[in-house]
Motif scaffolding. Sequence first.
Motif, PDB file in Angstrom:
ATOM      1  N   MET A 101       0.811  -1.162  -0.133  1.00  0.00           N
ATOM      2  CA  MET A 101       0.000   0.065  -0.077  1.00  0.00           C
ATOM      3  C   MET A 101       0.789   1.307  -0.020  1.00  0.00           C
ATOM      4  N   PRO A 102       0.790   2.139  -1.068  1.00  0.00           N
ATOM      5  CA  PRO A 102       1.541   3.112  -1.063  1.00  0.00           C
ATOM      6  C   PRO A 102       1.254   4.420  -0.311  1.00  0.00           C
ATOM      7  N   LEU A 103       0.658   4.083   0.886  1.00  0.00           N
ATOM      8  CA  LEU A 103       0.013   5.148   1.737  1.00  0.00           C
ATOM      9  C   LEU A 103       1.423   5.639   2.708  1.00  0.00           C
ATOM     10  N   VAL A 104       1.707   7.054   2.559  1.00  0.00           N
ATOM     11  CA  VAL A 104       2.783   7.287   3.673  1.00  0.00           C
ATOM     12  C   VAL A 104       2.414   8.594   4.475  1.00  0.00           C
ATOM     13  N   SER A 105       2.729   8.948   5.465  1.00  0.00           N
ATOM     14  CA  SER A 105       2.623  10.369   6.197  1.00  0.00           C
ATOM     15  C   SER A 105       3.473  11.040   5.561  1.00  0.00           C
ATOM     16  N   ALA A 106       3.189  12.365   5.759  1.00  0.00           N
ATOM     17  CA  ALA A 106       3.757  13.455   5.056  1.00  0.00           C
ATOM     18  C   ALA A 106       5.115  14.064   5.865  1.00  0.00           C
ATOM     19  N   SER A 107       6.079  12.963   6.139  1.00  0.00           N
ATOM     20  CA  SER A 107       7.142  13.241   6.639  1.00  0.00           C
ATOM     21  C   SER A 107       8.373  14.059   5.403  1.00  0.00           C
ATOM     22  N   SER A 108       9.214  14.519   5.995  1.00  0.00           N
ATOM     23  CA  SER A 108      10.403  15.025   5.053  1.00  0.00           C
ATOM     24  C   SER A 108      10.995  13.799   4.145  1.00  0.00           C
ATOM     25  N   ASP A 109      11.051  12.728   4.524  1.00  0.00           N
ATOM     26  CA  ASP A 109      11.621  11.453   3.670  1.00  0.00           C
ATOM     27  C   ASP A 109      10.386  11.158   2.823  1.00  0.00           C
ATOM     28  N   ALA A 110       9.429  11.139   3.377  1.00  0.00           N
ATOM     29  CA  ALA A 110       8.093  10.742   2.311  1.00  0.00           C
ATOM     30  C   ALA A 110       7.949  11.623   1.162  1.00  0.00           C
ATOM     31  N   LEU A 111       8.108  13.177   1.437  1.00  0.00           N
ATOM     32  CA  LEU A 111       8.051  14.023   0.564  1.00  0.00           C
ATOM     33  C   LEU A 111       9.092  13.941  -0.305  1.00  0.00           C
ATOM     34  N   ASP A 112      10.286  13.888  -0.134  1.00  0.00           N
ATOM     35  CA  ASP A 112      11.340  13.396  -1.053  1.00  0.00           C
ATOM     36  C   ASP A 112      11.080  12.462  -2.066  1.00  0.00           C
ATOM     37  N   ALA A 113      10.575  11.334  -1.487  1.00  0.00           N
ATOM     38  CA  ALA A 113      10.214  10.217  -2.267  1.00  0.00           C
ATOM     39  C   ALA A 113       9.179  10.306  -3.260  1.00  0.00           C
ATOM     40  N   ALA A 114       8.272  11.262  -2.832  1.00  0.00           N
ATOM     41  CA  ALA A 114       6.926  11.629  -3.421  1.00  0.00           C
ATOM     42  C   ALA A 114       7.502  12.534  -4.720  1.00  0.00           C
ATOM     43  N   ALA A 115       8.459  13.409  -4.416  1.00  0.00           N
ATOM     44  CA  ALA A 115       9.087  14.345  -5.384  1.00  0.00           C
ATOM     45  C   ALA A 115       9.824  13.593  -6.593  1.00  0.00           C
ATOM     46  N   ALA A 116      10.456  12.564  -6.065  1.00  0.00           N
ATOM     47  CA  ALA A 116      11.264  11.736  -6.989  1.00  0.00           C
ATOM     48  C   ALA A 116      10.353  11.017  -7.728  1.00  0.00           C
ATOM     49  N   HIS A 117       9.088  10.397  -7.253  1.00  0.00           N
ATOM     50  CA  HIS A 117       8.282   9.963  -8.309  1.00  0.00           C
ATOM     51  C   HIS A 117       7.576  10.854  -9.282  1.00  0.00           C
ATOM     52  N   LEU A 118       7.511  12.129  -8.900  1.00  0.00           N
ATOM     53  CA  LEU A 118       6.914  12.929  -9.750  1.00  0.00           C
ATOM     54  C   LEU A 118       7.845  13.479 -10.766  1.00  0.00           C
ATOM     55  N   ARG A 119       9.093  13.721 -10.424  1.00  0.00           N
ATOM     56  CA  ARG A 119      10.313  13.900 -11.502  1.00  0.00           C
ATOM     57  C   ARG A 119      10.274  12.907 -12.557  1.00  0.00           C
ATOM     58  N   ARG A 120       9.960  11.553 -12.013  1.00  0.00           N
ATOM     59  CA  ARG A 120      10.051  10.602 -12.892  1.00  0.00           C
ATOM     60  C   ARG A 120       8.982  10.198 -13.758  1.00  0.00           C
ATOM     61  N   GLY A 121       8.081  11.177 -13.573  1.00  0.00           N
ATOM     62  CA  GLY A 121       6.729  11.108 -14.520  1.00  0.00           C
ATOM     63  C   GLY A 121       5.757  10.067 -13.797  1.00  0.00           C
ATOM     64  N   GLY A 122       5.669   9.974 -12.746  1.00  0.00           N
ATOM     65  CA  GLY A 122       4.819   9.189 -11.534  1.00  0.00           C
ATOM     66  C   GLY A 122       3.666  10.207 -11.163  1.00  0.00           C
ATOM     67  N   ILE A 123       2.642   9.543 -10.706  1.00  0.00           N
ATOM     68  CA  ILE A 123       1.585  10.338 -10.205  1.00  0.00           C
ATOM     69  C   ILE A 123       1.420   9.816  -8.692  1.00  0.00           C
ATOM     70  N   VAL A 124       1.073  11.155  -7.733  1.00  0.00           N
ATOM     71  CA  VAL A 124       1.072  11.079  -6.574  1.00  0.00           C
ATOM     72  C   VAL A 124      -0.091  11.577  -5.914  1.00  0.00           C
ATOM     73  N   ALA A 125      -0.927  11.362  -4.990  1.00  0.00           N
ATOM     74  CA  ALA A 125      -2.077  11.908  -4.405  1.00  0.00           C
ATOM     75  C   ALA A 125      -1.474  12.581  -3.260  1.00  0.00           C
ATOM     76  N   PHE A 126      -1.930  14.006  -2.940  1.00  0.00           N
ATOM     77  CA  PHE A 126      -1.384  14.521  -1.879  1.00  0.00           C
ATOM     78  C   PHE A 126      -2.754  15.429  -1.316  1.00  0.00           C
ATOM     79  N   PRO A 127      -2.665  16.138  -0.070  1.00  0.00           N
ATOM     80  CA  PRO A 127      -3.645  16.696   0.483  1.00  0.00           C
ATOM     81  C   PRO A 127      -3.427  18.403  -0.086  1.00  0.00           C
ATOM     82  N   THR A 128      -4.557  18.971  -0.383  1.00  0.00           N
ATOM     83  CA  THR A 128      -4.515  20.424  -0.469  1.00  0.00           C
ATOM     84  C   THR A 128      -5.585  21.016   0.438  1.00  0.00           C
ATOM     85  N   GLU A 129      -5.531  22.541   0.635  1.00  0.00           N
ATOM     86  CA  GLU A 129      -6.555  22.700   1.650  1.00  0.00           C
ATOM     87  C   GLU A 129      -8.172  22.615   1.126  1.00  0.00           C
ATOM     88  N   THR A 130      -8.218  22.316  -0.251  1.00  0.00           N
ATOM     89  CA  THR A 130      -9.623  21.973  -0.524  1.00  0.00           C
ATOM     90  C   THR A 130     -10.212  20.389  -0.502  1.00  0.00           C
TER      91      THR A 130
END
Length: 317
Positions: free
Chosen positions: A1-30
Amino acid sequence: MPLVSASSDALDAAAAHLRRGGIVAFPTETVYGLGANALDVRAVARIFEAKGRPEFDPLIVHVLDATMLARVALPLPPAALRLIERFWPGPLTLVVRKTEAVPHLVTAGLPTVAVRMPAHPVARALIARTGVPLAAPSANPFGYLSPTRAEHVVRMLGERVDMIVNGGPTEHGVESTIVAFEPTVTILRAGAIAREAIEAAIGPVASDLGDDAAPLSPGRLPQHYAPSAPIRIVDFESVPPHERAAAAGVGFAVAPPGYRVARALSTQGSLREAAARLFDVLHELDALTPARIDVEAVPAEGLGVAIMDRLRRAERR
Ligand code: AMP
Ligand code: MG
């Protein structure tokens, strides 16, 4: 399950996915967004695939700052600048002329791009770490309830996304208000910022929330935002007891009696709280598979306009 809490490491990993063309779900204020690099057409295509979203449907591009805004938008009209000063970062989306850098898939071939600067710290940290604007529609299958918690995304999109960043429940719970500037300043979607607040900043604006179904704004399709159980907008006085027994009931300030399960959107009678809880309550009740969900109308003023708009579209599905 690719669910992670928003730690600094998790955000680094999420950003790496995004830079490689991946898709990542994340919270916004809406609501939770499903993000991809807005400048990478193949990454954006994965969003449509995961959501089952028709390709005529343009996406909102999320930017961190003015520099990033200038990569995707041509110089803005004065009214847009005033709205930015007043409401950004925040739940306001502006439809403005796009630059060459924005792929046509993002804008569904339109010469305009819908752009927003989110306020949520996790969304901002993710854009900053990725270094590019993120195209991000709501992280739900097309036409279904918008997600206000990471668990909603897990349930609805689960393994179809590379990662889901958990930042807790979202603040507003309804989508951003969308404003366009040509040919006149017009609200295209009622949302987390009330029309009154926009008019206080720039004077009278038109509104075109129409059900014309020109697929300009699918948040405007007559049937959208729906759960699996049929939704009915009711006046509780007129629902007899035998109809309540198998159904779920949602009141504005008071949970209605006699239903199999019932909730109140805001015991304080607050439209802001009701908007923030709306999708959450509908997700919760829908999971209990009631025969129907009866929802009481809320006052159609301020954020109540956005709430009633979502309910009417859900009702027609
Ligand atoms: P969502 O990302 O699910 O909140 O939906 C984004 C909304 O913004 C959709 O209803 C889009 O159609 C609308 N939108 C995006 N780009 C444009 C545009 N260029 N003109 C008008 N509406 C747009
Ligand atoms: Mg959506």
